[in-house]
Enzyme design. Structure first.
Site, PDB file in Angstrom:
ATOM      1  N   SER A 169       0.807  -1.267  -0.019  1.00  0.00           N
ATOM      2  CA  SER A 169      -0.155   0.051   0.115  1.00  0.00           C
ATOM      3  C   SER A 169       0.906   1.245  -0.048  1.00  0.00           C
ATOM      4  O   SER A 169       1.571   1.278  -0.754  1.00  0.00           O
ATOM      5  CB  SER A 169      -0.907  -0.086   1.170  1.00  0.00           C
ATOM      6  OG  SER A 169      -2.004   0.645   1.083  1.00  0.00           O
ATOM      7  N   ARG A 241     -11.849   7.212   9.096  1.00  0.00           N
ATOM      8  CA  ARG A 241     -11.473   5.562   9.293  1.00  0.00           C
ATOM      9  C   ARG A 241     -12.617   4.611   8.854  1.00  0.00           C
ATOM     10  O   ARG A 241     -12.215   3.582   8.195  1.00  0.00           O
ATOM     11  CB  ARG A 241     -10.950   5.385  10.648  1.00  0.00           C
ATOM     12  CG  ARG A 241     -10.552   3.934  10.814  1.00  0.00           C
ATOM     13  CD  ARG A 241      -9.330   3.538  10.072  1.00  0.00           C
ATOM     14  NE  ARG A 241      -8.439   2.567  10.666  1.00  0.00           N
ATOM     15  CZ  ARG A 241      -7.250   2.304  10.212  1.00  0.00           C
ATOM     16  NH1 ARG A 241      -6.701   2.775   9.134  1.00  0.00           N
ATOM     17  NH2 ARG A 241      -6.681   1.312  10.658  1.00  0.00           N
ATOM     18  N   ASP A 334      -8.792  -7.051  -3.923  1.00  0.00           N
ATOM     19  CA  ASP A 334      -8.544  -5.589  -3.493  1.00  0.00           C
ATOM     20  C   ASP A 334      -9.406  -4.640  -4.397  1.00  0.00           C
ATOM     21  O   ASP A 334      -9.048  -4.468  -5.525  1.00  0.00           O
ATOM     22  CB  ASP A 334      -6.977  -5.197  -3.665  1.00  0.00           C
ATOM     23  CG  ASP A 334      -6.668  -4.010  -2.985  1.00  0.00           C
ATOM     24  OD1 ASP A 334      -7.483  -3.124  -2.850  1.00  0.00           O
ATOM     25  OD2 ASP A 334      -5.350  -4.065  -2.809  1.00  0.00           O
ATOM     26  N   HIS A 364      -7.950  -5.351   0.160  1.00  0.00           N
ATOM     27  CA  HIS A 364      -6.675  -4.683   0.398  1.00  0.00           C
ATOM     28  C   HIS A 364      -6.038  -5.096   1.670  1.00  0.00           C
ATOM     29  O   HIS A 364      -4.632  -5.537   1.565  1.00  0.00           O
ATOM     30  CB  HIS A 364      -6.912  -3.126   0.566  1.00  0.00           C
ATOM     31  CG  HIS A 364      -5.662  -2.450   0.284  1.00  0.00           C
ATOM     32  ND1 HIS A 364      -4.657  -2.292  -0.494  1.00  0.00           N
ATOM     33  CD2 HIS A 364      -5.259  -1.577   1.409  1.00  0.00           C
ATOM     34  CE1 HIS A 364      -3.844  -1.490  -0.040  1.00  0.00           C
ATOM     35  NE2 HIS A 364      -3.926  -1.090   0.982  1.00  0.00           N
ATOM     36  N   ASP A 365      -6.676  -5.497   2.764  1.00  0.00           N
ATOM     37  CA  ASP A 365      -5.922  -5.925   4.025  1.00  0.00           C
ATOM     38  C   ASP A 365      -5.241  -7.182   3.814  1.00  0.00           C
ATOM     39  O   ASP A 365      -4.699  -7.800   4.840  1.00  0.00           O
ATOM     40  CB  ASP A 365      -6.964  -5.932   5.143  1.00  0.00           C
ATOM     41  CG  ASP A 365      -6.756  -4.600   5.986  1.00  0.00           C
ATOM     42  OD1 ASP A 365      -5.993  -3.526   5.643  1.00  0.00           O
ATOM     43  OD2 ASP A 365      -7.792  -4.227   6.887  1.00  0.00           O
TER      44      ASP A 365
HETATM   45  C1  LIG Z   1       0.818  -1.814   7.683  1.00  0.00           C
HETATM   46  C2  LIG Z   1      -0.164  -1.282   8.630  1.00  0.00           C
HETATM   47  O1  LIG Z   1      -1.177  -0.562   8.515  1.00  0.00           O
HETATM   48  S1  LIG Z   1       0.309  -1.701  10.117  1.00  0.00           S
HETATM   49  C3  LIG Z   1      -1.228  -1.150  11.254  1.00  0.00           C
HETATM   50  C4  LIG Z   1      -2.290  -2.004  11.280  1.00  0.00           C
HETATM   51  N1  LIG Z   1      -3.191  -1.706  10.487  1.00  0.00           N
HETATM   52  C5  LIG Z   1      -4.363  -1.599  11.005  1.00  0.00           C
HETATM   53  O2  LIG Z   1      -4.515  -1.158  11.977  1.00  0.00           O
HETATM   54  C6  LIG Z   1      -5.350  -1.424  10.019  1.00  0.00           C
HETATM   55  C7  LIG Z   1      -6.803  -1.339  10.298  1.00  0.00           C
HETATM   56  N2  LIG Z   1      -6.761  -2.729  10.611  1.00  0.00           N
HETATM   57  C8  LIG Z   1      -7.228  -3.696   9.987  1.00  0.00           C
HETATM   58  O3  LIG Z   1      -7.261  -3.357   8.825  1.00  0.00           O
HETATM   59  C9  LIG Z   1      -7.207  -5.137  10.452  1.00  0.00           C
HETATM   60  O4  LIG Z   1      -7.681  -4.921  11.809  1.00  0.00           O
HETATM   61  C10 LIG Z   1      -6.014  -6.098  10.450  1.00  0.00           C
HETATM   62  C11 LIG Z   1      -5.502  -5.782   9.015  1.00  0.00           C
HETATM   63  C12 LIG Z   1      -4.705  -5.287  11.342  1.00  0.00           C
HETATM   64  C13 LIG Z   1      -6.462  -7.312  11.152  1.00  0.00           C
HETATM   65  O5  LIG Z   1      -7.397  -7.767  10.312  1.00  0.00           O
HETATM   66  P1  LIG Z   1      -8.322  -8.945  10.972  1.00  0.00           P
HETATM   67  O6  LIG Z   1      -7.371  -9.946  11.664  1.00  0.00           O
HETATM   68  O7  LIG Z   1      -9.056  -9.187   9.961  1.00  0.00           O
HETATM   69  O8  LIG Z   1      -9.063  -8.018  11.952  1.00  0.00           O
HETATM   70  P2  LIG Z   1     -10.518  -7.296  12.094  1.00  0.00           P
HETATM   71  O9  LIG Z   1     -10.940  -6.352  10.961  1.00  0.00           O
HETATM   72  O10 LIG Z   1     -11.758  -8.628  11.895  1.00  0.00           O
HETATM   73  O11 LIG Z   1     -10.796  -6.785  13.100  1.00  0.00           O
HETATM   74  C14 LIG Z   1     -10.686  -7.274  14.438  1.00  0.00           C
HETATM   75  C15 LIG Z   1     -11.344  -6.356  15.540  1.00  0.00           C
HETATM   76  O12 LIG Z   1     -12.695  -6.078  15.359  1.00  0.00           O
HETATM   77  C16 LIG Z   1     -13.305  -6.359  16.350  1.00  0.00           C
HETATM   78  N3  LIG Z   1     -14.732  -6.778  16.030  1.00  0.00           N
HETATM   79  C17 LIG Z   1     -14.995  -7.833  15.177  1.00  0.00           C
HETATM   80  N4  LIG Z   1     -16.395  -7.770  15.218  1.00  0.00           N
HETATM   81  C18 LIG Z   1     -16.774  -6.947  15.951  1.00  0.00           C
HETATM   82  C19 LIG Z   1     -18.421  -6.246  16.056  1.00  0.00           C
HETATM   83  N5  LIG Z   1     -19.368  -6.858  15.600  1.00  0.00           N
HETATM   84  N6  LIG Z   1     -18.335  -5.153  16.824  1.00  0.00           N
HETATM   85  C20 LIG Z   1     -17.073  -4.403  17.476  1.00  0.00           C
HETATM   86  N7  LIG Z   1     -16.157  -4.934  17.148  1.00  0.00           N
HETATM   87  C21 LIG Z   1     -15.784  -6.292  16.382  1.00  0.00           C
HETATM   88  C22 LIG Z   1     -12.719  -7.510  16.804  1.00  0.00           C
HETATM   89  O13 LIG Z   1     -12.987  -7.685  18.343  1.00  0.00           O
HETATM   90  C23 LIG Z   1     -11.178  -7.165  16.737  1.00  0.00           C
HETATM   91  O14 LIG Z   1     -10.939  -6.231  17.728  1.00  0.00           O
HETATM   92  P3  LIG Z   1      -9.381  -5.929  18.056  1.00  0.00           P
HETATM   93  O15 LIG Z   1      -8.678  -5.646  16.921  1.00  0.00           O
HETATM   94  O16 LIG Z   1      -9.421  -4.905  19.034  1.00  0.00           O
HETATM   95  O17 LIG Z   1      -8.833  -7.267  18.814  1.00  0.00           O
HETATM   96  N1  LIG Z   2      -4.965  -1.042   6.949  1.00  0.00           N
HETATM   97  C1  LIG Z   2      -4.006  -0.535   6.252  1.00  0.00           C
HETATM   98  C2  LIG Z   2      -4.723   0.061   4.797  1.00  0.00           C
HETATM   99  C3  LIG Z   2      -3.954   0.980   4.039  1.00  0.00           C
HETATM  100  O1  LIG Z   2      -3.017   0.174   3.482  1.00  0.00           O
HETATM  101  C4  LIG Z   2      -3.521   0.983   7.136  1.00  0.00           C
HETATM  102  O2  LIG Z   2      -4.311   1.384   7.966  1.00  0.00           O
HETATM  103  O3  LIG Z   2      -2.415   1.439   6.961  1.00  0.00           O
END
Ligand SMILES: CC(=O)SCCNC(=O)CCNC(=O)[C@H](O)C(C)(C)COP(=O)(O)OP(=O)(O)OC[C@H]1O[C@@H](n2cnc3c(N)ncnc32)[C@H](O)[C@@H]1OP(=O)(O)O
Ligand SMILES: N[C@@H](CCO)C(=O)O
Length: 387
Positions: A169, A241, A334, A364-365
């Protein structure tokens, strides 16, 4: 003289408000630049600092260094095992560590926090000369400005050539800038879910997010940093977000995972939420707690500026400069960085070979989640890389 501060001398990162609370100081190091940084778009930033973390040891011949570049809201904390007092797991723990694809018993892994960010590197929430936070005065940055400082960090660490540069990304945009700006310093290149240039649709999604942040009355033109930390543009950043997160996932995933199911005991016909709404609320709240809205705006605008062909005779001419052994990978679902963008990269980079496709329901994730497939790509690329 530009310097790298050893961990023992590292001061705490600048306090940047509510989004930093609960973030314990890590074993980050800092690169400090003496002279002001002149920017591509004009203007300059004095007192630039870049936070970074490392894993493993640099080999005596300096041939084993790997640069990992994070995405929009990522940071330098790629893996959890960086030392005592470190803030928990990293965002690519399955990739970086002993016995992992980036085996830290062999590779020296370096991950900087991007310039303009809010996890230790200089950005809008940092103190400007004079003692006030930069806020609205923080200048417009491009990916090239960010990569320039990363190149200086490499010099300061004594790394004249990376064995590998990898990013997804926004991190992939910078990885590509590395390979085009410094071909002789980029041995191998892995580009994940990224693009040669930000597209009209990507700029359009970004535009809505920028409006959401700037439309929050607590944005105060970008100068909210001195205000009560509880009064930052949290609603606007949360809205941005929510929108972004939908673009990070796929429609089939959201449908199969949440469907029309109400959240727990809530009734969507009486002020309650569907599960998917609660999920988005959760991701919004999580980001607001850990990320600065000013950095979100600065980095989003920097991503919009991304065009590898700018000033280089166009995209094709720029891509033809890459000499690194390269793999380009798309995520098949994606919708934000569609596979057509990686097809363009794979076709245009002379050393890239065929496009690789990560199969994933997550959109994308997928580049963050599909650790096994990303690890296989890294293993393939590194097995072809002389060290
Ligand atoms: C390179 C970078 O960007 S690094 C920085 C990390 N990236 C990010 O933070 C980007 C945003 N996050 C994401 O995109 C994702 O969480 C990822 C990629 C990090 C992980 O993806 P997944 O493992 O599929 O996690 P998912 O999107 O299902 O989210 C899980 C969270 O949603 C919560 N959740 C799931 N369903 C629900 C719901 N119905 N209501 C409220 N919360 C919920 C889970 O409890 C979990 O919480 P936690 O993360 O605080 O433990
Ligand atoms: N989950 C990623 C998506 C952008 O690539 C981020 O928050 O950085």
């Amino acid at each position: 003289m530009n310097t790298v501060l050893p961990p023992s001398e590292v001061p705490l990162p600048p306090a940047s408000g509510a989004w930093r609370e609960g973030d314990p100081p890590g074993r980050r190091q800092w690169y400090e630049r003496d002279a002001p940084l002149a920017l591509e778009a004009g203007g300059e930033v004095p007192g630039v600092r870049m936070a970074f973390e490392t894993w493993g040891r640099l080999a005596p011949d300096r041939s084993n260094a790997v640069l990992v570049l994070h995405a929009l809201t990522g940071d330098s904390h790629v893996a959890g095992a960086a030392g005592p007092g470190h803030p928990g797991p990293g965002w690519w723990d399955g990739i970086v560590g002993t016995g992992r694809a980036l085996d830290t018993d062999h590779w020296f892994v370096v991950a900087p926090n991007v310039l303009g960010g809010c996890q230790g590197s200089t950005g809008p929430s940092s103190l400007a000369p004079g003692g006030r936070r930069w806020g609205s005065r923080f200048p417009f940055l491009t990916q090239r400005d960010q990569v320039l400082v990363e190149a200086e960090l490499a010099e300061a660490l004594g790394i004249d050539r990376w064995a590998l540069v990898v990013g997804g990304s926004m991190g992939g945009m910078r990885a590509l800038e590395w390979a085009v700006s410094y071909p002789e310093r980029t041995g191998a290149l892995l580009l994940l879910a990224t693009a040669a240039a930000a597209s009209a649709e990507q700029i359009a999604w970004a535009n809505i997010q920028l409006h959401a942040v700037r439309g929050d009355p607590n944005w105060r033109g970008g100068d909210y940093h001195g205000a009560d930390p509880g009064r930052g543009p949290h609603a606007g950043l949360g809205l941005a977000r929510r929108l972004a997160h939908v673009t990070y996932r796929s429609e089939p995933e959201l449908q199969s995972r949440f469907g029309r199911t109400p959240q727990a005991t809530e009734d969507p016909w009486n002020g309650g939420r569907y599960q998917v709404e609660s999920y988005l609320d959760h991701h919004a709240a999580k980001l607001v707690r850990r990320f600065d809205a000013g950095s979100y705006v600065t980095l989003t605008e920097a991503m919009n500026s991304h065009d590898i062909g700018r000033g280089r005779g166009g995209v094709r001419a720029a891509l033809s400069r890459v000499t690194a052994r390269t793999l380009v990978a798309a995520v098949d679902t994606d919708r934000l960085y569609p596979p057509s963008q990686q097809t363009e990269l794979a076709a245009g980079i002379p050393t890239a070979g065929r496009l690789r496709v990560i199969e994933s329901p997550y959109g994308h994730d997928g580049f963050l989640i599909e650790v096994k497939q990303v690890a296989a790509l890294l293993t393939e690329l590194l097995s072809r890389t002389a060290t």
